[in-house]
Design a protein around this motif. Structure first.
Motif, PDB file in Angstrom:
ATOM      1  N   LEU A  41       0.838  -1.193   0.000  1.00  0.00           N
ATOM      2  CA  LEU A  41       0.000   0.000   0.000  1.00  0.00           C
ATOM      3  C   LEU A  41       0.868   1.235   0.000  1.00  0.00           C
ATOM      4  O   LEU A  41       2.095   1.152   0.045  1.00  0.00           O
ATOM      5  CB  LEU A  41      -0.964  -0.008   1.189  1.00  0.00           C
ATOM      6  N   GLN A  45      -1.639   5.764   3.005  1.00  0.00           N
ATOM      7  CA  GLN A  45      -2.643   4.827   3.502  1.00  0.00           C
ATOM      8  C   GLN A  45      -2.256   4.293   4.877  1.00  0.00           C
ATOM      9  O   GLN A  45      -3.108   4.159   5.757  1.00  0.00           O
ATOM     10  CB  GLN A  45      -2.834   3.668   2.517  1.00  0.00           C
ATOM     11  N   ARG A  93      -2.309  -5.217  -4.169  1.00  0.00           N
ATOM     12  CA  ARG A  93      -2.053  -3.820  -3.814  1.00  0.00           C
ATOM     13  C   ARG A  93      -3.342  -3.254  -3.236  1.00  0.00           C
ATOM     14  O   ARG A  93      -4.412  -3.386  -3.816  1.00  0.00           O
ATOM     15  CB  ARG A  93      -1.620  -3.027  -5.039  1.00  0.00           C
ATOM     16  N   GLY A  95      -6.328  -0.920  -2.184  1.00  0.00           N
ATOM     17  CA  GLY A  95      -7.099   0.210  -2.720  1.00  0.00           C
ATOM     18  C   GLY A  95      -7.905   0.805  -1.590  1.00  0.00           C
ATOM     19  O   GLY A  95      -7.411   1.589  -0.790  1.00  0.00           O
ATOM     20  N   THR A  96      -9.156   0.373  -1.458  1.00  0.00           N
ATOM     21  CA  THR A  96     -10.037   0.848  -0.409  1.00  0.00           C
ATOM     22  C   THR A  96      -9.759   0.103   0.892  1.00  0.00           C
ATOM     23  O   THR A  96      -9.584  -1.113   0.893  1.00  0.00           O
ATOM     24  CB  THR A  96     -11.513   0.624  -0.814  1.00  0.00           C
ATOM     25  N   VAL A 115      -6.910  -2.683  -5.336  1.00  0.00           N
ATOM     26  CA  VAL A 115      -7.186  -1.604  -6.274  1.00  0.00           C
ATOM     27  C   VAL A 115      -8.074  -2.164  -7.374  1.00  0.00           C
ATOM     28  O   VAL A 115      -7.793  -3.225  -7.930  1.00  0.00           O
ATOM     29  CB  VAL A 115      -5.872  -1.054  -6.885  1.00  0.00           C
ATOM     30  N   GLU A 117      -9.725  -1.574 -11.018  1.00  0.00           N
ATOM     31  CA  GLU A 117      -9.705  -0.789 -12.249  1.00  0.00           C
ATOM     32  C   GLU A 117     -11.038  -0.983 -12.949  1.00  0.00           C
ATOM     33  O   GLU A 117     -11.422  -2.107 -13.263  1.00  0.00           O
ATOM     34  CB  GLU A 117      -8.556  -1.230 -13.144  1.00  0.00           C
TER      35      GLU A 117
END
Length: 196
Positions: A41, A45, A93, A95-96, A115, A117
């Protein structure tokens, strides 16, 4: 159905880095027995997650209902300054990241999603307008990291997150930007190179 890397509670849940300041890669790492999950991350973050966990715990202490299970400071027995466990194999990786409090079990719950996309097809007539308001359907994630930890472990996580973030490059006293060992071009010094 996503793959859920679930830790309830983990034996260890820590942020950490690999690499030298200026080119570090940040990770969240959870371990329970032989199960080890590492998620990469961004530095911000890690910083925000640590700050939000500390704020959540402080809010719980401040509520009218007394909570003996929420420590005001990191318990000495929970301090973890050990490096990340090897080998570090990135699952995904981040994301949220969501954060919540489970009052029934008195657990801090952290969910880390990869993450995502999302491709958006914009109709030609909508693309010609200034504002485009299209509904976006986020796909279901392939996997996620779910950690349910005690308040003491969460307090230790927040303290470690703060120290991991602070262990980077020293900030420039004028502009606040990171100083590399060879210095940096400081905008507040009219472009003159400042040394570390």
């Amino acid at each position: 159905m996503p793959v859920v890397h679930s830790f309830d509670p983990p034996d260890r849940f820590v942020p950490g880095t690999v690499g030298e300041p200026g080119s570090r890669t940040f990770f969240l790492q959870a371990r329970s027995g032989a199960q080890l999950t590492s998620v990469s991350l961004e530095k911000q973050q890690v910083q925000i997650l640590g700050e939000r966990i500390a704020e959540l715990l402080d809010e719980l202490i401040a509520t009218a209902e007394p909570r003996d299970t929420v420590p005001a400071v990191t318990p000495v027995s929970m301090i973890d300054n050990d490096p990340l466990e090897q080998p570090i194999e990135e699952e995904f990786r981040a994301g949220t990241i969501t954060l919540s409090w489970d009052a029934d079990d008195e657990r801090v719950v952290v969910e880390v999603f990869p993450v995502a996309e999302v491709e958006i097809e914009v109709p030609v007539e909508a693309a010609e307008q200034e504002l485009i308001d299209l509904p976006i359907e986020e796909p279901e994630p392939d996997e996620l990291l779910l950690v349910r930890m005690t308040a003491a472990m969460a307090r230790a996580f927040a303290a470690r997150a703060e120290s991991v973030v602070a262990a980077g490059r020293a900030p420039c006293p004028l502009c606040g930007g990171p100083l590399d060992p060879e210095g940096h071009l400081c905008p507040r010094a009219n472009g003159y190179r400042r040394s570390a």
